[in-house]
Write a protein that holds these residues in place. Sequence first.
Motif, mmCIF file in Angstrom:
data_model
loop_
_atom_site.group_PDB
_atom_site.id
_atom_site.type_symbol
_atom_site.label_atom_id
_atom_site.label_comp_id
_atom_site.label_asym_id
_atom_site.label_seq_id
_atom_site.Cartn_x
_atom_site.Cartn_y
_atom_site.Cartn_z
ATOM 1 N N ASP A 46 0.842 -1.193 0.000
ATOM 2 C CA ASP A 46 0.000 0.000 0.000
ATOM 3 C C ASP A 46 0.880 1.248 0.000
ATOM 4 N N TRP A 47 0.323 2.376 0.378
ATOM 5 C CA TRP A 47 1.050 3.637 0.435
ATOM 6 C C TRP A 47 1.603 4.050 -0.918
ATOM 7 N N ASN A 48 0.735 4.064 -1.913
ATOM 8 C CA ASN A 48 1.101 4.527 -3.251
ATOM 9 C C ASN A 48 2.142 3.609 -3.890
ATOM 10 N N ALA A 49 2.018 2.315 -3.624
ATOM 11 C CA ALA A 49 2.975 1.334 -4.144
ATOM 12 C C ALA A 49 2.239 0.249 -4.915
ATOM 13 N N ARG A 50 2.946 -0.319 -5.869
ATOM 14 C CA ARG A 50 2.425 -1.511 -6.551
ATOM 15 C C ARG A 50 3.447 -2.624 -6.392
ATOM 16 N N LEU A 51 2.962 -3.827 -6.396
ATOM 17 C CA LEU A 51 3.780 -5.004 -6.148
ATOM 18 C C LEU A 51 4.148 -5.672 -7.465
ATOM 19 N N VAL A 52 5.413 -6.054 -7.611
ATOM 20 C CA VAL A 52 5.882 -6.812 -8.764
ATOM 21 C C VAL A 52 6.517 -8.090 -8.237
ATOM 22 N N ALA A 53 5.972 -9.232 -8.648
ATOM 23 C CA ALA A 53 6.483 -10.520 -8.193
ATOM 24 C C ALA A 53 7.420 -11.153 -9.212
ATOM 25 N N GLY A 54 7.487 -10.603 -10.396
ATOM 26 C CA GLY A 54 8.295 -11.193 -11.463
ATOM 27 C C GLY A 54 9.741 -10.732 -11.452
ATOM 28 N N ASP A 55 10.362 -10.802 -12.608
ATOM 29 C CA ASP A 55 11.769 -10.487 -12.802
ATOM 30 C C ASP A 55 12.033 -8.996 -12.556
ATOM 31 N N ALA A 56 12.762 -8.693 -11.485
ATOM 32 C CA ALA A 56 13.025 -7.300 -11.114
ATOM 33 C C ALA A 56 13.852 -6.584 -12.173
ATOM 34 N N VAL A 57 14.871 -7.232 -12.705
ATOM 35 C CA VAL A 57 15.730 -6.593 -13.704
ATOM 36 C C VAL A 57 14.926 -6.243 -14.952
ATOM 37 N N ALA A 58 14.067 -7.142 -15.398
ATOM 38 C CA ALA A 58 13.239 -6.859 -16.578
ATOM 39 C C ALA A 58 12.303 -5.682 -16.315
ATOM 40 N N GLU A 59 11.712 -5.627 -15.128
ATOM 41 C CA GLU A 59 10.793 -4.536 -14.807
ATOM 42 C C GLU A 59 11.537 -3.209 -14.670
ATOM 43 N N ILE A 60 12.685 -3.206 -14.019
ATOM 44 C CA ILE A 60 13.464 -1.969 -13.886
ATOM 45 C C ILE A 60 13.919 -1.489 -15.259
ATOM 46 N N THR A 61 14.337 -2.404 -16.115
ATOM 47 C CA THR A 61 14.732 -2.046 -17.484
ATOM 48 C C THR A 61 13.557 -1.420 -18.223
#
Length: 180
Positions: A89-104
Amino acid sequence: MAVAPTPFWKIGNHHPGWSEPSDELFQWWLDEERAIGLLLYGRRLWETMSSYWPTGDQQPDATPAQVEFARNWRDTPKVVFSSTIDEADWNARLVAGDAVAEITRLKDEDGGPMRVAGATLAGAAMRAGLIDEYAIVTHPVLVGGGTPFFTALDGWVILSPVETRTFPGGVVLNRYETRR
């Protein structure tokens, strides 16, 4: 994207003592955080930050800078990388997958200022060559444990110094840009 340790002082019942910043250092952190458009957290640091800063401005001993930091923290969009928690919460979204792919993807899509926080997540971003700037705040203490901030890399990363600054208590800031 910049990487820097995130403030840990007075979070919940945990107060390590050595890390409480001077007013000058706290103001520097606040100014830095105001310039960030997206905060990227690993699970452990997310749990630490979200246990204090949502109501940090309501603490009886909160300074004006701490009040502003808490408000800015709540308002800044956040991405939490974890496969072990169900919600953020607190203006956040959750990503459970590949962090490097999402950051890229985020970096390619927006290109705005982001800060990656948490040693494990930052290490993955470092190994992938996603870090443009490092802001390293060193406290004059040896803790003798914990997750290393710098992990093993496949090759050298050449850095160019941008800023060095000493704060009260012997705390030293070193900022570097990654040479490409």
